[in-house]
Design an enzyme around this catalytic site. Structure first.
Site, PDB file in Angstrom:
ATOM      1  N   GLY B 137       0.885  -1.401   0.219  1.00 40.11           N
ATOM      2  CA  GLY B 137      -0.103  -0.039  -0.141  1.00 40.11           C
ATOM      3  C   GLY B 137       0.876   1.299   0.018  1.00 40.11           C
ATOM      4  O   GLY B 137       1.486   1.762   1.023  1.00 40.11           O
ATOM      5  N   SER B 145       0.737   9.682  -8.387  1.00 41.29           N
ATOM      6  CA  SER B 145       2.033   9.893  -8.998  1.00 41.29           C
ATOM      7  C   SER B 145       2.809  10.686  -8.136  1.00 41.29           C
ATOM      8  O   SER B 145       4.198  10.544  -8.341  1.00 41.29           O
ATOM      9  CB  SER B 145       2.013  10.744 -10.287  1.00 41.29           C
ATOM     10  N   GLN B 286      -0.971  -5.568 -47.897  1.00 38.02           N
ATOM     11  CA  GLN B 286       0.200  -4.772 -47.625  1.00 38.02           C
ATOM     12  C   GLN B 286      -0.021  -4.241 -46.255  1.00 38.02           C
ATOM     13  O   GLN B 286       0.853  -3.990 -45.386  1.00 38.02           O
ATOM     14  CB  GLN B 286       0.442  -3.808 -48.476  1.00 38.02           C
ATOM     15  N   LEU B 345      -8.470  -8.111 -36.136  1.00 43.62           N
ATOM     16  CA  LEU B 345      -9.605  -9.333 -35.904  1.00 43.62           C
ATOM     17  C   LEU B 345     -10.904  -8.981 -36.365  1.00 43.62           C
ATOM     18  O   LEU B 345     -11.946  -9.813 -36.123  1.00 43.62           O
ATOM     19  CB  LEU B 345      -9.507  -9.984 -34.476  1.00 43.62           C
ATOM     20  N   GLY B 346     -10.891  -7.667 -36.682  1.00 46.28           N
ATOM     21  CA  GLY B 346     -12.305  -7.194 -36.913  1.00 46.28           C
ATOM     22  C   GLY B 346     -13.313  -7.347 -36.108  1.00 46.28           C
ATOM     23  O   GLY B 346     -12.874  -7.272 -34.713  1.00 46.28           O
ATOM     24  N   GLU B 370       2.323   1.601 -11.329  1.00 48.64           N
ATOM     25  CA  GLU B 370       3.729   1.461 -11.159  1.00 48.64           C
ATOM     26  C   GLU B 370       4.475   2.717 -11.918  1.00 48.64           C
ATOM     27  O   GLU B 370       5.639   2.320 -12.424  1.00 48.64           O
ATOM     28  CB  GLU B 370       4.309   0.052 -11.351  1.00 48.64           C
TER      29      GLU B 370
HETATM   30  C1  LIG Z   1      -5.349  -1.904 -11.258  1.00 50.98           C
HETATM   31  C2  LIG Z   1      -4.575  -1.247 -10.484  1.00 50.98           C
HETATM   32  C3  LIG Z   1      -3.780  -1.797  -9.602  1.00 50.98           C
HETATM   33  C4  LIG Z   1      -2.805  -0.819  -8.667  1.00 50.98           C
HETATM   34  N1  LIG Z   1      -2.156  -1.746  -7.704  1.00 50.98           N
HETATM   35  C5  LIG Z   1      -1.614  -0.628  -6.805  1.00 50.98           C
HETATM   36  C6  LIG Z   1      -1.005  -1.434  -5.630  1.00 50.98           C
HETATM   37  O1  LIG Z   1      -0.954  -2.747  -5.619  1.00 50.98           O
HETATM   38  N2  LIG Z   1      -0.238  -0.618  -4.952  1.00 50.98           N
HETATM   39  C7  LIG Z   1      -0.151   0.858  -4.925  1.00 50.98           C
HETATM   40  O2  LIG Z   1       0.524   1.395  -4.146  1.00 50.98           O
HETATM   41  N3  LIG Z   1      -0.866   1.269  -5.931  1.00 50.98           N
HETATM   42  C8  LIG Z   1      -1.461   0.857  -6.760  1.00 50.98           C
HETATM   43  N4  LIG Z   1      -2.057   1.212  -8.103  1.00 50.98           N
HETATM   44  C9  LIG Z   1      -1.913   2.647  -8.037  1.00 50.98           C
HETATM   45  C10 LIG Z   1      -1.087   3.229  -9.304  1.00 50.98           C
HETATM   46  O3  LIG Z   1       0.133   3.002  -8.743  1.00 50.98           O
HETATM   47  C11 LIG Z   1      -1.488   4.715  -9.252  1.00 50.98           C
HETATM   48  O4  LIG Z   1      -2.811   4.682  -9.931  1.00 50.98           O
HETATM   49  C12 LIG Z   1      -0.461   5.389 -10.228  1.00 50.98           C
HETATM   50  O5  LIG Z   1       0.652   5.654  -9.563  1.00 50.98           O
HETATM   51  C13 LIG Z   1      -1.157   6.782 -10.905  1.00 50.98           C
HETATM   52  O6  LIG Z   1      -1.780   7.418  -9.661  1.00 50.98           O
HETATM   53  P1  LIG Z   1      -3.137   8.146  -9.896  1.00 50.98           P
HETATM   54  O7  LIG Z   1      -4.166   7.112 -10.393  1.00 50.98           O
HETATM   55  O8  LIG Z   1      -3.588   8.776  -8.601  1.00 50.98           O
HETATM   56  O9  LIG Z   1      -2.974   9.106 -11.220  1.00 50.98           O
HETATM   57  P2  LIG Z   1      -2.487  10.515 -11.075  1.00 50.98           P
HETATM   58  O10 LIG Z   1      -1.208  10.725 -10.284  1.00 50.98           O
HETATM   59  O11 LIG Z   1      -3.720  11.476 -10.419  1.00 50.98           O
HETATM   60  O12 LIG Z   1      -2.523  10.922 -12.559  1.00 50.98           O
HETATM   61  C14 LIG Z   1      -3.271  11.298 -13.361  1.00 50.98           C
HETATM   62  C15 LIG Z   1      -2.659  11.593 -14.882  1.00 50.98           C
HETATM   63  O13 LIG Z   1      -1.966  12.856 -14.462  1.00 50.98           O
HETATM   64  C16 LIG Z   1      -0.461  12.543 -14.983  1.00 50.98           C
HETATM   65  N5  LIG Z   1       0.371  13.309 -14.186  1.00 50.98           N
HETATM   66  C17 LIG Z   1       0.630  13.380 -12.899  1.00 50.98           C
HETATM   67  N6  LIG Z   1       1.407  14.088 -12.663  1.00 50.98           N
HETATM   68  C18 LIG Z   1       2.115  14.606 -13.627  1.00 50.98           C
HETATM   69  C19 LIG Z   1       3.274  15.487 -14.041  1.00 50.98           C
HETATM   70  N7  LIG Z   1       4.018  16.028 -13.169  1.00 50.98           N
HETATM   71  N8  LIG Z   1       3.559  15.441 -15.314  1.00 50.98           N
HETATM   72  C20 LIG Z   1       2.698  15.054 -16.267  1.00 50.98           C
HETATM   73  N9  LIG Z   1       1.866  14.252 -16.068  1.00 50.98           N
HETATM   74  C21 LIG Z   1       1.422  14.063 -14.651  1.00 50.98           C
HETATM   75  C22 LIG Z   1      -0.350  11.037 -14.765  1.00 50.98           C
HETATM   76  O14 LIG Z   1       0.695  10.484 -15.810  1.00 50.98           O
HETATM   77  C23 LIG Z   1      -1.729  10.687 -15.309  1.00 50.98           C
HETATM   78  O15 LIG Z   1      -1.926  10.498 -16.584  1.00 50.98           O
HETATM   79  C24 LIG Z   1      -2.939   0.580  -8.862  1.00 50.98           C
HETATM   80  C25 LIG Z   1      -3.647   0.921 -10.017  1.00 50.98           C
HETATM   81  C26 LIG Z   1      -4.520   0.134 -10.846  1.00 50.98           C
HETATM   82  C27 LIG Z   1      -5.121   0.787 -11.753  1.00 50.98           C
END
Ligand SMILES: Cc1cc2nc3c(=O)[nH]c(=O)nc-3n(C[C@H](O)[C@H](O)[C@H](O)COP(=O)(O)OP(=O)(O)OC[C@H]3O[C@@H](n4cnc5c(N)ncnc54)[C@H](O)[C@@H]3O)c2cc1C
Lengths: 248, 391
Positions: B137, B145, B286, B345-346, B370
């Site tokens: 977690g 992010s 092609q 695959l249409g 990640e």
């Molecule tokens: C199915 C699934 C499983 C997951 N499992 C885990 C887990 O086991 N443990 C865990 O800790 N997390 C987990 N996550 C969380 C995952 O790591 C986060 O969703 C990810 O890091 C992105 O964070 P966010 O969703 O809050 O997006 P945000 O950080 O809110 O980002 C939203 C958008 O803004 C962009 N963005 C953000 N900051 C910037 C910047 N400075 N410059 C340019 N673009 C930016 C991002 O690239 C993205 O496109 C999981 C997510 C999913 C979908």
């Protein structure tokens, strides 16, 4: 229990077979080889016998260096030792059976397991030939094997049913699909297999009693014929089935 | 045992560079996936369930924490073999690969790296055999992010630590016996082992996912949750610790998505050779061939990235930015390949008879978690220019 399992190496079933320039062998370039799938049932059965009764499993193969692959696969599934009777060239079933028999003789096993056939030449000859050469009972296409002491009850597939056979050890068995589900070797067994020894032996006989004179691919299928006149085409269809396809 | 029908594309004969052991490990996982995952996964995906029956089998196979030493339940395998395991698992399904990535890279790795000897001895063998399941977690509802901004915090109290806060998007959360939770203790990020059933800890499942459906995703909620003293990871310290874990898991993803891309390529290739339009296979056109050439080229490049990354990792010269490049590139091309395959695959491409639509949906998650594509771009940007664009 002393258990021997004989393993062979065959082209992966997905291989598109090509004939080599001599027209007597297949072209091995780009072909990947795997343990003969039926031999996996034999190895699995051998390892299960060991797990139940104690003892050890020796995997024997006859062929070139590459055949070590088949032995290694047997190691990963649980065989303990390996013997490669090393020979380069193309050999007939008798030569293979003769070499295997001579190697098996030295081990004096309680039971010898084979796959029912190898899927390259599909000869299904070896288990019976080895039985003859070693003067041991041999049962092929086996789908169930129960051993109690030195008595074995064996189920084998026959046309439209099954046959139950009783025999005494030492015994030769050719395994058929369905006898077991071969295990996926786990990582532990794969790692452990690295230290298992393969003994190399010279062949005792390379004479061959058969010679391959030519190998050919099956003729390409010709295009199907479609009669699209509905019910009116039936007489024509019957005629063609009779005269051209010669199936009725 | 039947032999896999679809062979992995290997245009640059990388297979010749793999050792017997690496090949054997790949092949056994491939057989496992062909028999235990592929025949059932479409159903589980639609029902939004994880196929629990495969967990003990994966444990028995020995694919959890396999790079760790045997004394902790590992197999001591190298990173090529580890990568190939991930590749084969994700050829089956990203959810199954995610399960393994979390267990190995995000739970066993931090316990091994930051844990006490007692924690290692207790947890690692049980996690390796899959007797226990773990989760990781880090992400929070408001910090994805930017995990450094996390608000989950730990407070030192009599008898341990009091945990408060929430984690979001946590793979395996609901089903985990132990959660590796990152929280701020006196302003510094530390790792804690939170055991299932601890008072004040709950892990409700996230509903309504249209991607990675054969995987459990959850929220972790901590309300005055008392963690015993001995459950802090003693050697964790700072955001660097969870980021080190992410490097492990991202490494596995870089390999995994190549498996996904291979499966989509194989499906598209088979289909285009057999689907007849205008009197000939669509593979004769092609535009179709251009797509196949693109797919195979990108798969080959991705394979080479992975293989060399493994060598860097085994040789001890791999940097996290190297992993970012591979994770970023390989997720991107896998997504494009999955999408192309779907098109080729249409109408059949949208059916559950083919694995492509599921893979296409899954790669959306994998490209985001990640570290999103953008974040890895910025990590590389910083590495190239020395200027961080995200701080
Ligand atoms: C199915 C699934 C499983 C997951 N499992 C885990 C887990 O086991 N443990 C865990 O800790 N997390 C987990 N996550 C969380 C995952 O790591 C986060 O969703 C990810 O890091 C992105 O964070 P966010 O969703 O809050 O997006 P945000 O950080 O809110 O980002 C939203 C958008 O803004 C962009 N963005 C953000 N900051 C910037 C910047 N400075 N410059 C340019 N673009 C930016 C991002 O690239 C993205 O496109 C999981 C997510 C999913 C979908």
């Amino acid at each position: 229990m002393k258990i021997v399992v004989c393993v062979s190496l065959v082209p992966d079933t997905t291989t598109k077979i090509k004939i080599s320039g001599t027209n007597k062998t297949i072209d091995e370039t780009g072909v990947s080889f795997v343990i003969n799938p039926y031999d996996e049932y034999a190895v699995e059965e051998a390892v299960r016998l060991k797990e139940k009764n104690g003892g050890d499993v020796t995997a024997i193969s006859f062929g070139n260096d590459k055949y070590k692959e088949a032995i290694k696969k047997a190691f990963q599934m649980g065989a303990d030792a390996g013997v490669l009777i090393k020979a380069d060239g193309e050999f007939d079933s008798y030569t293979v059976a003769k070499n295997l028999s001579d190697a098996i003789k030295e081990i004096k096993p309680d039971i010898v397991l084979f796959g029912k056939q190898s899927i390259d030449f599909d000869g299904s000859q070896i288990p019976a030939m080895v039985g003859e050469l070693l003067n041991m009972p041999a049962v092929n296409i086996v789908t169930k094997l129960d051993i109690n002491g030195t008595a074995a009850v064996i189920e084998r597939e026959v046309e439209g049913g099954k046959e139950i056979i009783e025999a005494n050890l030492p015994l030769i068995i050719g395994t058929q699909k369905g006898i077991n589900n071969p295990r996926y070797p786990n990582l532990k067994a794969i790692m452990a297999s690295k230290s298992k020894p393969i003994t190399e032996k010279a062949p005792s006989y390379t004479g061959n009693k058969l010679e391959v004179t030519e190998m050919k691919l099956p003729a390409a299928k010709s295009k199907g014929k479609i009669l699209d006149g509905g019910a009116a085409s039936v007489p024509e269809l019957v005629k063609l089935l009779r005269e051209e396809a010669k199936v009725v | 045992m039947e032999i896999s029908k679809n062979k992995n594309p290997d245009y640059y004969l990388l297979n010749e560079l793999f050792t017997d052991e690496e090949k054997a490990i790949r092949d056994t996982v491939r057989e496992f996936v062909n028999h235990e995952v592929i025949p059932i996964i479409e159903k589980y995906n639609q029902e939004m369930k994880f196929p629990f029956q495969i967990i003990p089998k994966m444990g028995e196979l020995g694919i959890f924490g396999p790079t760790l030493p045997p004394e902790y339940g590992g197999m001591g395998i190298n990173n090529v073999a580890y990568g190939l395991i991930m590749q084969e698992l994700e050829r089956g399904d990203s959810g199954v690969r995610s399960f393994a990535s979390v267990q190995s890279g995000l739970v066993m790795y931090p316990i091994y790296t930051f844990g006490s000897e007692e924690q290692k001895k207790f947890w690692l063998p049980k996690l390796a055999s899959a007797e226990k399941i773990g989760c990781f977690g880090l992400t929070e509802p408001d910090f994805g992010s930017n995990p450094g901004g996390m608000i989950t915090k730990a407070e030192k109290v009599d008898g341990g630590y009091l945990l408060n806060g929430a984690k979001m998007w946590i793979t395996n959360g609901t089903i985990a016996d132990v959660a590796v939770v990152w929280a701020k203790l006196e302003g510094k990020v530390r790792g804690f082992l939170v055991e299932k059933g601890t008072k004040g800890f709950s892990a409700p499942e996230t509903k309504g996912k249209l991607s990675l459906r054969a995987s459990v995703t959850s929220e972790l909620v901590f309300e005055d949750c008392l963690i015993p003293e001995e459950n802090i990871l003693p050697n964790s310290g700072g955001l660097k610790s969870p980021l080190m874990c992410l490097t492990q898991a991202r490494y596995g993803i870089a390999w995994g998505v190549v498996g996904l891309a291979m499966e989509c390529y194989n499906t598209a290739l088979d289909y285009s050779l057999s689907r007849i339009q205008f009197g000939k296979p669509i593979a004769s056109f092609q535009i179709t061939q251009e797509k196949l050439a693109y797919m195979l080229t990108e798969i080959t490049k991705a394979q080479l990235l992975c293989f060399h990354l493994a060598k860097l990792k085994d040789g001890g010269t791999m940097r996290p930015q190297h992993v970012s490049m591979a994770k970023r590139n390989n997720c991107e091309i896998a997504k494009t390949i999955a999408s192309m395959s779907r098109e080729m695959l249409g109408a059949n491409g949208i059916l559950d008879e083919y694995p492509v639509m599921r893979h296409l949906n899954n790669i959306e998650s994998v490209k985001t978690y990640e570290g999103t594509h953008e974040m890895h771009t910025l990590i590389l940007g910083e590495d190239i220019t020395g200027i961080a664009a995200f701080e």
